[in-house]
Motif scaffolding. Structure first.
Motif, PDB file in Angstrom:
ATOM      1  N   ALA A 171       0.827  -1.215   0.000  1.00 17.79           N
ATOM      2  CA  ALA A 171       0.000   0.000   0.000  1.00 17.79           C
ATOM      3  C   ALA A 171       0.859   1.263   0.000  1.00 17.79           C
ATOM      4  O   ALA A 171       0.627   2.184  -0.803  1.00 17.79           O
ATOM      5  CB  ALA A 171      -0.934  -0.005   1.212  1.00 17.79           C
ATOM      6  N   GLY A 213       4.079   0.656  -2.810  1.00 15.97           N
ATOM      7  CA  GLY A 213       3.515   0.361  -4.128  1.00 15.97           C
ATOM      8  C   GLY A 213       2.529   1.446  -4.561  1.00 15.97           C
ATOM      9  O   GLY A 213       2.825   2.280  -5.414  1.00 15.97           O
ATOM     10  N   PHE A 214       1.362   1.462  -3.943  1.00 20.25           N
ATOM     11  CA  PHE A 214       0.326   2.424  -4.345  1.00 20.25           C
ATOM     12  C   PHE A 214       0.697   3.853  -3.966  1.00 20.25           C
ATOM     13  O   PHE A 214       0.385   4.795  -4.678  1.00 20.25           O
ATOM     14  CB  PHE A 214      -1.021   2.033  -3.743  1.00 20.25           C
ATOM     15  CG  PHE A 214      -1.600   0.787  -4.342  1.00 20.25           C
ATOM     16  CD1 PHE A 214      -2.410   0.861  -5.477  1.00 20.25           C
ATOM     17  CD2 PHE A 214      -1.329  -0.469  -3.804  1.00 20.25           C
ATOM     18  CE1 PHE A 214      -2.940  -0.294  -6.045  1.00 20.25           C
ATOM     19  CE2 PHE A 214      -1.851  -1.624  -4.369  1.00 20.25           C
ATOM     20  CZ  PHE A 214      -2.658  -1.539  -5.483  1.00 20.25           C
ATOM     21  N   GLY A 216       4.566   4.459  -5.641  1.00 21.45           N
ATOM     22  CA  GLY A 216       4.541   4.136  -7.074  1.00 21.45           C
ATOM     23  C   GLY A 216       5.570   3.100  -7.491  1.00 21.45           C
ATOM     24  O   GLY A 216       5.857   2.938  -8.687  1.00 21.45           O
ATOM     25  N   LEU A 218       4.606  -3.122  -8.209  1.00 23.64           N
ATOM     26  CA  LEU A 218       3.932  -4.010  -7.246  1.00 23.64           C
ATOM     27  C   LEU A 218       4.420  -5.452  -7.327  1.00 23.64           C
ATOM     28  O   LEU A 218       4.572  -6.109  -6.299  1.00 23.64           O
ATOM     29  CB  LEU A 218       2.420  -3.989  -7.490  1.00 23.64           C
ATOM     30  CG  LEU A 218       1.660  -2.813  -6.884  1.00 23.64           C
ATOM     31  CD1 LEU A 218       0.231  -2.792  -7.390  1.00 23.64           C
ATOM     32  CD2 LEU A 218       1.678  -2.893  -5.354  1.00 23.64           C
ATOM     33  N   GLN A 272      -3.793   7.836  -1.683  1.00 19.31           N
ATOM     34  CA  GLN A 272      -3.376   6.744  -2.579  1.00 19.31           C
ATOM     35  C   GLN A 272      -3.127   5.468  -1.793  1.00 19.31           C
ATOM     36  O   GLN A 272      -3.450   4.366  -2.240  1.00 19.31           O
ATOM     37  CB  GLN A 272      -2.084   7.127  -3.311  1.00 19.31           C
ATOM     38  CG  GLN A 272      -2.297   8.017  -4.510  1.00 19.31           C
ATOM     39  CD  GLN A 272      -0.968   8.553  -5.019  1.00 19.31           C
ATOM     40  OE1 GLN A 272      -0.752   9.763  -5.001  1.00 19.31           O
ATOM     41  NE2 GLN A 272      -0.085   7.682  -5.437  1.00 19.31           N
ATOM     42  N   GLY A 306      -5.044   2.012  -2.188  1.00 16.54           N
ATOM     43  CA  GLY A 306      -4.250   0.790  -2.384  1.00 16.54           C
ATOM     44  C   GLY A 306      -4.691  -0.316  -1.447  1.00 16.54           C
ATOM     45  O   GLY A 306      -4.866  -1.467  -1.859  1.00 16.54           O
ATOM     46  N   GLU A 352      -7.850  -1.771  -2.701  1.00 17.40           N
ATOM     47  CA  GLU A 352      -7.588  -2.611  -3.886  1.00 17.40           C
ATOM     48  C   GLU A 352      -7.025  -3.973  -3.442  1.00 17.40           C
ATOM     49  O   GLU A 352      -7.419  -5.023  -3.946  1.00 17.40           O
ATOM     50  CB  GLU A 352      -6.576  -1.871  -4.773  1.00 17.40           C
ATOM     51  CG  GLU A 352      -6.041  -2.633  -5.950  1.00 17.40           C
ATOM     52  CD  GLU A 352      -6.934  -2.540  -7.167  1.00 17.40           C
ATOM     53  OE1 GLU A 352      -7.687  -1.557  -7.268  1.00 17.40           O
ATOM     54  OE2 GLU A 352      -6.868  -3.473  -8.005  1.00 17.40           O
TER      55      GLU A 352
END
Ligand SMILES: Nc1ncnc2c1ncn2[C@@H]1O[C@H](COP(=O)(O)OP(=O)(O)OP(=O)(O)O)[C@@H](O)[C@H]1O
Ligand SMILES: [Mg+2]
Length: 229
Positions: free
Chosen positions: A108, A111-112, A115, A118, A171, A175, A178
């Protein structure tokens, strides 16, 4: 990574953005489980070992300029130490491990949020954890703004990650949601914008139902109020 053949306990993680209420909930769940007679190991990331605690102060130090991958490797080194020295031994002793943050936080945040790729993060996470994933993850979902208000009301101390822009935290939260969609069998989303008592009741209900399914004749989970909350 080989699965651990002698694992006997249960591994539960509490995840979510900054100020979502993870530490508050993890402590409450641990107290209820202990009251019900379970052997519980409450632990947290980054930290939980001597190395992890040193690395925690580094990654959160607002005066330290770290690249996104430098930050990631520090979290992963802390996780590798945490898994091998705390989580795996406790599971092998049959304990219920509750970890305040774990591998989903890397996906999270780095990655999210940052950036980073992943799939690569999943691979390095897998190395650091030796493939150990939680049996159940409670994801506390709260708007980033609310979570940050909670942490800022609690402390004025600076935090290299907590101090990042609101958009970054939004973000991260997206994440986490998601990730919950991708791992719907493992991750249960809990609306954490509510009063802490309601969040705890929802989490306990989920945990009780899950333990009933997993542990069969286990002692279950004590009603809140019987524990020192
Ligand atoms: N449901 C809630 N409603 C309002 N305040 C809450 C709630 N849950 C926790 N708090 C308060 O918000 C603050 C942050 O809670 P807590 O430390 O549990 O969050 P956290 O997710 O562990 O934060 P961090 O990401 O900084 O570790 C604390 O002061 C806590 O008492
Ligand atoms: Mg916390």
């Amino acid at each position: 990574m080989p699965a651990d053949p002698i694992k006997r306990g249960a591994f539960i993680t509490v995840e979510g953005g900054d100020g979502a209420g993870k530490t508050t909930l993890a402590r409450a769940l641990a107290a209820c489980l202990v009251d019900a007679g379970h052997q519980v190991r409450l632990t947290f990331e980054p930290g939980g070992t001597e190395l992890g605690n040193h690395l925690r102060s580094l990654v959160l130090n607002p005066d330290l300029d770290l690249s996104d991958w430098e930050e990631t490797w520090l979290f992963l080194a802390a996780r590798a130490s945490h898994v091998s020295k705390v989580i795996r031994p406790a599971l092998q002793d049959g304990e219920i491990v509750i970890s305040d943050r774990y591998a989903d936080s890397t996906l999270a945040y780095q990655g999210f949020g940052r950036g980073l790729d992943l799939d690569r993060l999943r691979r390095v996470n897998d190395e650091a954890t030796q493939g150990l994933m939680p049996d159940l993850t409670l994801l506390l979902d709260v708007p980033a703004k609310v979570g940050l208000q909670r942490t800022r009301a609690r402390t004025s101390s600076r935090d290299r990650i907590g101090d990042a822009a609101l958009a970054f935290h939004e973000q991260v939260n997206a994440g986490f949601r998601e990730l919950a969609n991708l791992s719907a069998g493992r991750v249960i989303v809990i609306d954490a914008a509510r009063d802490a008592t309601l969040v705890r009741a929802a989490a306990l209900k989920t945990l009780r139902e899950w333990l009933d399914r997993q542990l069969g004749d286990s002692p279950g989970v004590a009603e809140p109020g019987s524990a020192d909350q």
